[in-house]
Design an enzyme around this catalytic site. Structure first.
Site, PDB file in Angstrom:
ATOM      1  N   SER A 194       0.488  -1.478  -0.009  1.00 14.78           N
ATOM      2  CA  SER A 194      -0.246   0.043   0.202  1.00 14.78           C
ATOM      3  C   SER A 194       0.970   1.065   0.006  1.00 14.78           C
ATOM      4  O   SER A 194       0.727   2.632   0.114  1.00 14.78           O
ATOM      5  CB  SER A 194      -0.876  -0.257   1.312  1.00 14.78           C
ATOM      6  OG  SER A 194      -0.279   0.232   2.400  1.00 14.78           O
ATOM      7  N   ASP A 351      -3.633   6.145   9.035  1.00 22.63           N
ATOM      8  CA  ASP A 351      -3.073   4.192   8.343  1.00 22.63           C
ATOM      9  C   ASP A 351      -3.070   4.159   7.411  1.00 22.63           C
ATOM     10  O   ASP A 351      -4.701   4.454   6.819  1.00 22.63           O
ATOM     11  CB  ASP A 351      -3.502   3.328   9.310  1.00 22.63           C
ATOM     12  CG  ASP A 351      -3.330   1.619   9.099  1.00 22.63           C
ATOM     13  OD1 ASP A 351      -2.512   1.618   8.120  1.00 22.63           O
ATOM     14  OD2 ASP A 351      -2.375   0.973  10.423  1.00 22.63           O
ATOM     15  N   HIS A 352      -2.655   3.961   6.166  1.00 21.78           N
ATOM     16  CA  HIS A 352      -2.953   4.018   4.882  1.00 21.78           C
ATOM     17  C   HIS A 352      -3.066   2.560   4.235  1.00 21.78           C
ATOM     18  O   HIS A 352      -3.221   2.460   3.169  1.00 21.78           O
ATOM     19  CB  HIS A 352      -2.190   4.865   3.987  1.00 21.78           C
ATOM     20  CG  HIS A 352      -1.648   5.286   2.845  1.00 21.78           C
ATOM     21  ND1 HIS A 352      -1.140   4.171   1.201  1.00 21.78           N
ATOM     22  CD2 HIS A 352      -2.547   6.155   2.422  1.00 21.78           C
ATOM     23  CE1 HIS A 352      -1.288   4.287   0.202  1.00 21.78           C
ATOM     24  NE2 HIS A 352      -2.461   5.897   0.889  1.00 21.78           N
ATOM     25  N   SER A 353      -3.050   1.234   4.973  1.00 24.73           N
ATOM     26  CA  SER A 353      -2.698   0.257   4.458  1.00 24.73           C
ATOM     27  C   SER A 353      -4.358  -0.156   4.749  1.00 24.73           C
ATOM     28  O   SER A 353      -5.377   0.621   4.657  1.00 24.73           O
ATOM     29  CB  SER A 353      -2.769  -0.764   6.346  1.00 24.73           C
ATOM     30  OG  SER A 353      -3.641  -0.656   7.317  1.00 24.73           O
TER      31      SER A 353
END
Length: 409
Positions: A194, A351-353
């Site tokens: 990601s 959180d970019h996940s």
């Protein structure tokens, strides 16, 4: 040891799997022929008998038997020759999942959690994710070697809708997807993640400067070369944006088609499922959708296959996010806060996940590492997810869901 398989060794490298490959000091030998090893200090010859036993000699004299323990170094170099997911020790592993935690109070933004088939869940990594001894760096060593030495019988595709400089951001006609494949004609890896601007082009700068602040996920799987014909078709459905690649002309044409960017679905169906078996025999399923699927990856596609209500984790700073959805067969609940084993609870704005995990604790223990968010605009872009029913993975992800958004009444 079987006849015809080359073995490599260097007397200087105690940490053989990294050093032998990185420095390129590799000899070749088989069961029936001596292996001459060019070392910076001595020249050794390894004799492999038909029974598979070995004897080691310094040229011109018999070698001290006590030093035969260095054969372990040679064996490490032999294993290093293959393309595989690798742990922090440089050892080949069948698969792994990484979770880089976000920076909290501007600290610990390079700390990551690691999980493979041997760990039974999350374990803290020993090194920062940008370190040359991280699992990512160990895995990508063949790629960096190729950049330096143009190794033969090796191919790779780097794709990212937000590639590193000097490449430009992909147009929205390409998939919202990030990852890479690399392989020789025996084995290869598919690493889906990601992280924008990843990877860089050498081992000292493979991790982007922009990669400190936000949480990110990675899933790596090791597969036989024969699997990459179908994996390439999955990438065509996602319509990945390949920003750098090298595919030898004798590799599968489907891979070159991904590089050329002109291969994508021209007729229905606009989604595709691929059942995959890793080199170690573990099952994974890839779900891919093309832009003309015109629906959410989670509530519109994965919901049809996971057979359970599930939590979906997206980037927390979307312009037009989709709400939790209880109108589909199996409800989809947006994760709002996460708590990793190494952190206090934190908002998904850090959180970019992208991932999801089912709520059913009895029959349907699915976890998917994805590359898309639950956002209106991404209903009309390509993307996908790699899913596993591994119970330890499922438990590890379910445990980090702290709070979620209920469905609107």
């Amino acid at each position: 040891m079987s006849s015809g398989i080359p073995y490599t060794w260097d007397t200087d490298c105690i940490r053989a799997s990294a050093t032998c490959r990185a420095e390129g000091r590799l000899g070749k030998g088989t069961k029936h022929h001596p292996l001459e090893i060019q070392s910076t200090t001595t020249k050794k010859v390894v004799y492999l008998s038909d029974s598979g036993s070995s004897s080691l000699h310094t040229v011109g004299e018999r070698m001290d038997w006590k030093r035969l323990t260095l054969v372990f170094c040679w064996l490490e170099c032999a294993s290093a020759a293959g393309i595989s997911c690798r742990n922090e020790q440089g050892q080949a592993v069948d698969w792994y999942i990484l979770y880089k935690q976000p920076s909290i109070n501007d600290e610990n933004g390079l700390v990551y959690l690691y999980m493979d088939e041997s760990t039974g869940g999350w374990v803290p990594a020993h090194n920062p994710i940008d370190d040359q001894k991280s699992a990512l760096a160990q895995t990508l060593l063949p790629l960096f070697q190729h950049f330096t030495n143009e190794t033969i019988n090796f191919g790779y595709i780097l794709y990212n809708d937000q590639p590193p400089e000097p490449f430009k951001t992909a147009s929205s006609s390409f998939g919202h997807s990030k990852g890479l494949v690399m392989m020789d004609q025996e084995t290869g890896i598919w690493l889906s993640h990601s992280t924008p601007h990843f990877p860089g082009f050498d081992i000292t700068g493979f991790w982007p400067n922009s990669g400190y602040a936000n949480g990110q996920t990675f899933i790596c799987g090791t597969y036989k070369y024969s699997a990459f014909r179908n994996i390439a078709v999955q990438l065509q459905y996602i319509h990945v944006y390949s920003f750098d690649a090298y595919i030898p002309e004798y590799f599968y044409p489907e891979l070159q088609c991904v590089v050329d960017k002109g291969c994508y679905p021209k007729k229905t169906p606009w989604d595709r499922q691929l059942n995959m078996t890793s080199l170690g025999g573990h099952s994974f399923i890839s779900y891919a959708k093309y832009s003309r699927y015109h629906d959410d990856l989670y509530s519109g596609l994965l919901d049809k296959h996971l057979e359970s209500a599930f939590y979906a984790k997206s980037w927390g700073r979307l312009l037009d996010p989709l709400p939790s959805n209880c109108s589909v067969d199996f409800s989809v609940y947006n994760v709002e806060t996460v708590q990793l084993p190494t952190t206090e609870p934190y908002s998904i704005t850090k959180d970019h996940s992208k991932w999801c995990v089912t709520m059913d604790s009895k029959l349907h223990r699915w976890t998917c590492i994805a590359d898309m968010n639950r956002e209106v605009s991404q209903e009309h872009r390509g993307g996908g997810a790699i899913c596993t029913d591994n119970a330890a993975v499922w438990s590890a992800f379910l445990d980090i869901v702290n709070t979620y958004q209920p469905c609107q009444s």
